[in-house]
Design an enzyme around this catalytic site. Structure first.
Site, PDB file in Angstrom:
ATOM      1  N   ARG A  33       0.846  -1.218   0.000  1.00 19.93           N
ATOM      2  CA  ARG A  33       0.000   0.000   0.000  1.00 19.93           C
ATOM      3  C   ARG A  33       0.872   1.256   0.000  1.00 19.93           C
ATOM      4  O   ARG A  33       0.531   2.256  -0.634  1.00 19.93           O
ATOM      5  CB  ARG A  33      -0.961  -0.027   1.195  1.00 19.93           C
ATOM      6  CG  ARG A  33      -1.990  -1.134   0.981  1.00 19.93           C
ATOM      7  CD  ARG A  33      -3.082  -1.234   1.996  1.00 19.93           C
ATOM      8  NE  ARG A  33      -3.809  -2.480   1.741  1.00 19.93           N
ATOM      9  CZ  ARG A  33      -4.552  -3.125   2.612  1.00 19.93           C
ATOM     10  NH1 ARG A  33      -4.713  -2.636   3.830  1.00 19.93           N
ATOM     11  NH2 ARG A  33      -5.156  -4.248   2.281  1.00 19.93           N
ATOM     12  N   GLU A 177     -12.502 -14.352  11.160  1.00 20.32           N
ATOM     13  CA  GLU A 177     -12.666 -13.642   9.890  1.00 20.32           C
ATOM     14  C   GLU A 177     -12.604 -14.617   8.710  1.00 20.32           C
ATOM     15  O   GLU A 177     -11.545 -14.812   8.111  1.00 20.32           O
ATOM     16  CB  GLU A 177     -11.579 -12.561   9.731  1.00 20.32           C
ATOM     17  CG  GLU A 177     -11.769 -11.732   8.467  1.00 20.32           C
ATOM     18  CD  GLU A 177     -10.705 -10.648   8.262  1.00 20.32           C
ATOM     19  OE1 GLU A 177      -9.707 -10.633   9.007  1.00 20.32           O
ATOM     20  OE2 GLU A 177     -10.878  -9.839   7.351  1.00 20.32           O
ATOM     21  N   LYS A 219     -16.258 -11.708  12.030  1.00 15.09           N
ATOM     22  CA  LYS A 219     -15.874 -10.641  11.092  1.00 15.09           C
ATOM     23  C   LYS A 219     -16.040 -11.171   9.675  1.00 15.09           C
ATOM     24  O   LYS A 219     -15.113 -11.698   9.076  1.00 15.09           O
ATOM     25  CB  LYS A 219     -14.423 -10.225  11.363  1.00 15.09           C
ATOM     26  CG  LYS A 219     -13.851  -9.236  10.376  1.00 15.09           C
ATOM     27  CD  LYS A 219     -12.588  -8.582  10.896  1.00 15.09           C
ATOM     28  CE  LYS A 219     -11.971  -7.705   9.824  1.00 15.09           C
ATOM     29  NZ  LYS A 219     -10.959  -6.787  10.355  1.00 15.09           N
ATOM     30  N   SER A 261     -14.022  -4.695   5.187  1.00 16.92           N
ATOM     31  CA  SER A 261     -14.491  -3.909   4.035  1.00 16.92           C
ATOM     32  C   SER A 261     -14.115  -4.553   2.708  1.00 16.92           C
ATOM     33  O   SER A 261     -14.826  -4.369   1.714  1.00 16.92           O
ATOM     34  CB  SER A 261     -14.006  -2.462   4.106  1.00 16.92           C
ATOM     35  OG  SER A 261     -12.612  -2.361   4.157  1.00 16.92           O
ATOM     36  N   GLY A 262     -13.002  -5.257   2.665  1.00 14.62           N
ATOM     37  CA  GLY A 262     -12.706  -6.135   1.537  1.00 14.62           C
ATOM     38  C   GLY A 262     -12.461  -5.481   0.186  1.00 14.62           C
ATOM     39  O   GLY A 262     -12.587  -6.132  -0.833  1.00 14.62           O
ATOM     40  N   GLY A 263     -12.180  -4.179   0.162  1.00 10.16           N
ATOM     41  CA  GLY A 263     -11.919  -3.531  -1.123  1.00 10.16           C
ATOM     42  C   GLY A 263     -13.088  -2.707  -1.638  1.00 10.16           C
ATOM     43  O   GLY A 263     -13.029  -2.146  -2.728  1.00 10.16           O
ATOM     44  N   ARG A 294      -9.094  -0.903   5.109  1.00 11.95           N
ATOM     45  CA  ARG A 294      -9.033   0.052   3.994  1.00 11.95           C
ATOM     46  C   ARG A 294     -10.147   1.093   4.035  1.00 11.95           C
ATOM     47  O   ARG A 294      -9.917   2.261   3.750  1.00 11.95           O
ATOM     48  CB  ARG A 294      -9.069  -0.698   2.655  1.00 11.95           C
ATOM     49  CG  ARG A 294      -7.742  -1.297   2.281  1.00 11.95           C
ATOM     50  CD  ARG A 294      -7.879  -2.346   1.219  1.00 11.95           C
ATOM     51  NE  ARG A 294      -8.484  -3.575   1.721  1.00 11.95           N
ATOM     52  CZ  ARG A 294      -8.731  -4.655   0.972  1.00 11.95           C
ATOM     53  NH1 ARG A 294      -8.449  -4.639  -0.305  1.00 11.95           N
ATOM     54  NH2 ARG A 294      -9.262  -5.737   1.514  1.00 11.95           N
TER      55      ARG A 294
HETATM   56  P1  13P Z   1     -10.338  -4.568   4.947  1.00 13.32           P
HETATM   57  O1  13P Z   1     -11.393  -3.815   5.717  1.00 13.32           O
HETATM   58  O2  13P Z   1      -9.387  -3.688   4.206  1.00 13.32           O
HETATM   59  O3  13P Z   1     -10.902  -5.692   4.139  1.00 13.32           O
HETATM   60  O4  13P Z   1      -9.426  -5.262   6.033  1.00 13.32           O
HETATM   61  C1  13P Z   1     -10.014  -5.978   7.049  1.00 13.32           C
HETATM   62  C2  13P Z   1      -9.030  -6.903   7.607  1.00 13.32           C
HETATM   63  O5  13P Z   1      -8.800  -6.908   8.773  1.00 13.32           O
HETATM   64  C3  13P Z   1      -8.350  -7.838   6.685  1.00 13.32           C
HETATM   65  O6  13P Z   1      -7.817  -8.893   7.435  1.00 13.32           O
END
Ligand code: 13P
Length: 340
Positions: A33, A177, A219, A261-263, A294
């Site tokens: 990043r 998660e 999560k 959030s996943g992108g 993110r």
């Molecule tokens: P994002 O919200 O960017 O998907 O990251 C969450 C996270 O903890 C990834 O392991």
């Protein structure tokens, strides 16, 4: 089992519409990043960036817990104050990512299994001494070309459950998660199907490993069409699919669900979380919250660009996203909040 302490911590993490800030990017992810924005990829720039985050004025008003990475939980501000202390003083509970990444799963081309169970009991004891009160383990599930195969779903769910049992033994709350990835051209319906199947297997394995559901945090991904799927559903459609999937697959004993959030764009993530809390307010057995990386950090990172002079503006952007997501937990977020 220390159920009382786990319950108190969960209550504090999500009190007053608060949620979690994931700042646990591994060094390779953080470097990637930084590289995209021309920021030097060193221990010191990573430290400076994490200092920017944890010293953001007012962050504890909207963020109940921050997920750290092994490097970060041992770091300090430039003035020598441990990040853990800065967080605790701001009313933010420190947590820690404890998995060791997703590796190729043998016999399953293009599928991953998350590693990190070996030696985990000892690492959890150390992280607890360093001040962590909860932990995180991420599994990744891809859709497309016959994926996910059952062996991948099962192996990842089993590892999540073994991790969760060890966390509870150590008095740490496990955040589970299982991330169904957005990459691909699959439909929202296919994401629904896979997410439901994965969650069902996770809870089946948690039951086998005798994990106490009152002492976990889930999560998950939101139920979304693939990033390059030609048809992209509306905010309300995503909200309804996501909550209906969770209502089917997540037991009511689980106290809280905090999305990754996943992108997704930062604003869409807030709008979708808001719609869920607004439209399903009276039907939700669990707190429906956020644990974004993110979708909270990216605007701040883009403003900072590694420059000291940009720190105050970047902190304002970080606070703003945290504040928008707190409003989304209450169903009070609107696009007007973005016009500053
Ligand atoms: P994002 O919200 O960017 O998907 O990251 C969450 C996270 O903890 C990834 O392991």
């Amino acid at each position: 089992m220390k159920s009382r302490g786990l319950g108190d911590t969960t209550t504090m993490l999500f009190a007053d519409g608060k949620g979690l800030l994931a700042m646990d990017e591994s060094n390779p992810t953080c470097n990637k990043r930084f590289a995209a924005l021309g920021i030097a990829q060193t221990v010191e720039t990573r430290r400076a960036y994490r200092e920017l985050i944890v010293t953001t004025p007012g962050l504890g008003e909207c963020i109940g817990g921050a997920i750290l990475y092994d490097e970060t939980i041992r770091q300090q501000t430039r003035d020598g104050i441990p990040f853990v202390k800065v967080l605790v003083d701001a009313g933010i509970i420190p947590g820690i990512k404890v998995d060791q990444g997703a590796k190729d799963l043998a016999g399953h081309p293009s599928e991953k299994v998350t590693e990190g169970l070996d030696g985990l009991r000892d690492r959890l004891a150390e992280y607890s001494r360093l001040g962590a009160r909860f932990a995180k383990w991420r599994a990744v599930i891809a859709i497309g070309d016959g994926r996910p195969r059952w062996g991948c779903t099962e192996a990842n769910a089993h590892a999540l459950a073994r991790y969760a049992a060890l966390c509870q033994e150590a008095g740490l709350i496990p955040i589970l998660e299982p991330e169904v990835l957005m990459e691909g051209d699959h439909t929202l319906d296919r994401c629904f199907e896979v997410t439901e199947e994965v969650l069902r297997e996770v809870f089946c394995q948690l039951n086998s490993q005798r994990v106490m559901l009152e002492g976990v945090i889930l999560k998950p991904n939101m139920v979304l069409p693939g990033l390059i799927c030609p048809h992209q559903e509306t905010v309300d459609e995503v909200s309804d699919a996501t909550v209906n999937c969770l209502l089917r697959a997540v037991p009511a004993a689980v106290p809280a669900i905090a999305f990754l959030s996943g992108g997704q764009s930062a604003e869409l993530a807030s709008a979708r979380l808001n719609a869920m809390n607004l439209r399903f307010k009276s039907r939700l057995p669990w707190a429906l919250a956020f644990s974004f990386s993110r979708a909270i950090q990216q605007p701040a990172l883009e403003i900072w660009k590694g420059q000291e002079a940009n720190v105050p503006a970047a902190q304002q952007a970080l606070y703003h996203r945290a504040n928008c997501n707190q409003a989304a937990r209450r169903g009070d977020y609107s696009a007007a909040m973005e016009k500053r």
